[in-house]
Design a protein around this motif. Structure first.
Motif, PDB file in Angstrom:
ATOM      1  N   GLY A 402       0.742  -1.195  -0.190  1.00 45.73           N
ATOM      2  CA  GLY A 402      -0.045   0.008   0.021  1.00 45.73           C
ATOM      3  C   GLY A 402       0.689   1.269   0.046  1.00 45.73           C
ATOM      4  N   LYS A 403       0.538   2.282  -0.649  1.00 46.86           N
ATOM      5  CA  LYS A 403       0.902   3.583  -0.770  1.00 46.86           C
ATOM      6  C   LYS A 403       0.233   4.777  -0.402  1.00 46.86           C
ATOM      7  N   VAL A 404       0.733   5.828  -0.077  1.00 44.78           N
ATOM      8  CA  VAL A 404      -0.227   7.067   0.191  1.00 44.78           C
ATOM      9  C   VAL A 404      -0.185   7.985  -0.908  1.00 44.78           C
ATOM     10  N   TYR A 405      -1.285   8.524  -1.280  1.00 48.68           N
ATOM     11  CA  TYR A 405      -1.557   9.293  -2.316  1.00 48.68           C
ATOM     12  C   TYR A 405      -1.320  10.728  -1.876  1.00 48.68           C
ATOM     13  N   GLY A 406      -1.586  11.042  -0.611  1.00 45.56           N
ATOM     14  CA  GLY A 406      -1.540  12.380  -0.184  1.00 45.56           C
ATOM     15  C   GLY A 406      -2.599  12.595   0.959  1.00 45.56           C
ATOM     16  N   VAL A 407      -2.626  13.918   1.469  1.00 44.87           N
ATOM     17  CA  VAL A 407      -3.439  14.463   2.394  1.00 44.87           C
ATOM     18  C   VAL A 407      -4.123  15.934   1.858  1.00 44.87           C
ATOM     19  N   ILE A 408      -5.430  16.025   2.507  1.00 45.26           N
ATOM     20  CA  ILE A 408      -6.133  17.288   2.377  1.00 45.26           C
ATOM     21  C   ILE A 408      -6.680  17.810   3.714  1.00 45.26           C
ATOM     22  N   ARG A 409      -6.250  18.692   3.994  1.00 43.34           N
ATOM     23  CA  ARG A 409      -6.727  19.494   5.420  1.00 43.34           C
ATOM     24  C   ARG A 409      -7.207  20.728   5.191  1.00 43.34           C
ATOM     25  N   GLN A 410      -8.482  20.959   5.462  1.00 45.96           N
ATOM     26  CA  GLN A 410      -9.126  22.182   5.330  1.00 45.96           C
ATOM     27  C   GLN A 410      -8.909  22.565   3.971  1.00 45.96           C
TER      28      GLN A 410
END
Length: 417
Positions: A402-410
């Motif tokens: 598994g890999k991380v695509y990214g994040v969204i905060r506010q």
């Protein structure tokens, strides 16, 4: 911000859309709409293979070094690493130079980290200079933004100091972090005491060093009341003690480090100091007990215990090297090899309730606080996988899933695509 996340599988036990594949419309930092199919003119469309979406992950123990140890990691770059590793919020330990033991240093960290996708939440030192003698400015640090108080990797030897701290913080609902390792029992030990330490001729640290300290700390908590969090537990008997305390109704929580769930002291045969951590890597039976503790909720949350160290402190003889490993970049991929996905998400988000933060449920109208990832990718962690300034990873050469695509905060976002 005006984004549509297409065909995303929601992993959130608190959401009515849990385990559903849906479109998610984000606008002006909030979750505008969740539906089977969404089309909005002018919106940016993000469509990724096997896209999974969960509440943003929160790491309860991260060290970056700044101020004072910028050669190891800086706040801005460290928060970028955290974002690319899937974490929208991180609690930053107090082991800087100077130690974060006053409101000015808490304010400095908050100010320096402002504007980043990943939010920095400072942990204030419990005692002045983390020397274990006099309480630090706990109330002032709380008002400045500190989310908890603890001396990083240092047990409070003076029982009365810990007793007074537990009593004092109750006036403002503070959280005390109580690292557990009896120095007199640890002695000059550098690895787990067991068959491997005997075979390699390395001085061992008996599990008793942790368990004795936890037993004392829980007695103090029972006497004083208040809230205690025990970071990075590492033995089966520690879990038994914490289970008993929870059954008594004590407000105690605990975490475990990712490397304790994935690696064992069998890794020490090459005397590679990347595997020197505190508490030490234990044997396979203990690793299985820790995994069981995660599954039965004795262990409340999982931390990377991310600790960047420069080559001068790490590439030394094993006895002389400083303990610690980076862990943000490898956390998700490593955990996916040993735990179910739903459990991973739960344990990477449960720290919010412990540290008194708002939850981050995926529901219409809520602020966007999201981690984006895939479970499909199989890969191996290499030096090229390291995003941190320091390269002291215990996971080099380890399989990942598994890999991380990214994040969204506010209204902020950091993507790896």
């Amino acid at each position: 911000m005006n984004i549509i996340l297409k065909s995303a599988k929601i992993i959130d036990a608190t959401s009515s859309h849990n385990n559903q594949v849906v479109d998610v419309h984000l606008k002006d930092g909030k979750i505008e709409k969740i539906a089977t199919s969404i089309t909005v003119e002018g919106a940016e469309v993000v469509q990724l293979e096997d896209l999974c979406l969960s509440p943003g992950w929160f790491d309860t123990s991260v060290s970056f070094g700044e101020p004072g140890y910028e050669e190891r990691e800086t706040l801005v770059h460290g928060l970028e690493v955290a974002a690319r590793s899937g974490f929208t919020q991180v609690a930053i330990e107090s082991n800087n130079n100077p130690i974060t033991d006053n409101q000015s240093l808490v304010a400095f960290i908050k100010q320096k980290a402002a504007g980043q996708t990943t939010e920095a939440l400072p942990i204030g030192a419990l005692t002045m200079k983390s020397e274990g003698t006099d309480l630090a400015e706990l109330y002032d640090m709380k008002n400045a933004g500190a989310v908890a108080f603890g001396d990083y990797k240092k047990a409070i030897d003076n029982a009365n100091v810990l007793k007074i701290a537990l009593q004092y913080v109750q006036d403002f609902d503070g959280l005390v972090l109580a690292f557990a390792q009896d120095k007199s029992i640890k002695g000059k030990g550098v690895v787990h005491e067991g068959a491997t330490s005997t075979t390699l001729g390395l001085k061992g640290i008996p599990p008793l060093a942790e368990e004795l300290q936890i037993a004392r700390n829980l007695f103090l908590l029972e006497y004083t009341g208040g809230k205690m969090h025990i970071p990075t537990v590492s033995t089966a008997r520690s879990l038994e003690l914490i289970r008993e305390a929870k059954n008594k109704g004590l407000q105690v929580t605990c975490s475990v480090a990712v490397h304790q769930l994935v690696l064992t002291d069998a890794k020490l045969t090459e005397f590679d100091s990347r595997h020197k951590v505190s508490p030490p890597l234990r044997d396979e039976a203990t690793r299985q007990a820790l995994l069981a503790g995660v599954l039965d909720n004795t262990i409340d949350c999982i931390t990377t215990d991310h600790m960047p160290l420069d080559i001068e402190h790490k590439k030394l003889e094993f006895d002389l090297a400083t303990s610690g490993t980076i862990g943000l970049e490898s956390a998700f991929g490593a955990l996916n090899t040993v735990l179910p996905l739903e459990v991973i998400v739960d344990k990477l988000t449960a720290g919010r309730s412990i540290f008194g933060l708002p939850t981050a449920s995926i529901a219409e109208g809520n602020e966007a606080n999201l981690s984006l990832f895939t479970t499909a990718a199989s890969w191996t962690f290499t030096k090229d996988s390291i995003l941190s300034k320091s390269k002291n990873s215990a996971f080099l050469g380890e399989p990942m899933q598994g890999k991380v695509y990214g994040v969204i905060r506010q209204e902020k976002q950091t993507f790896n695509f």
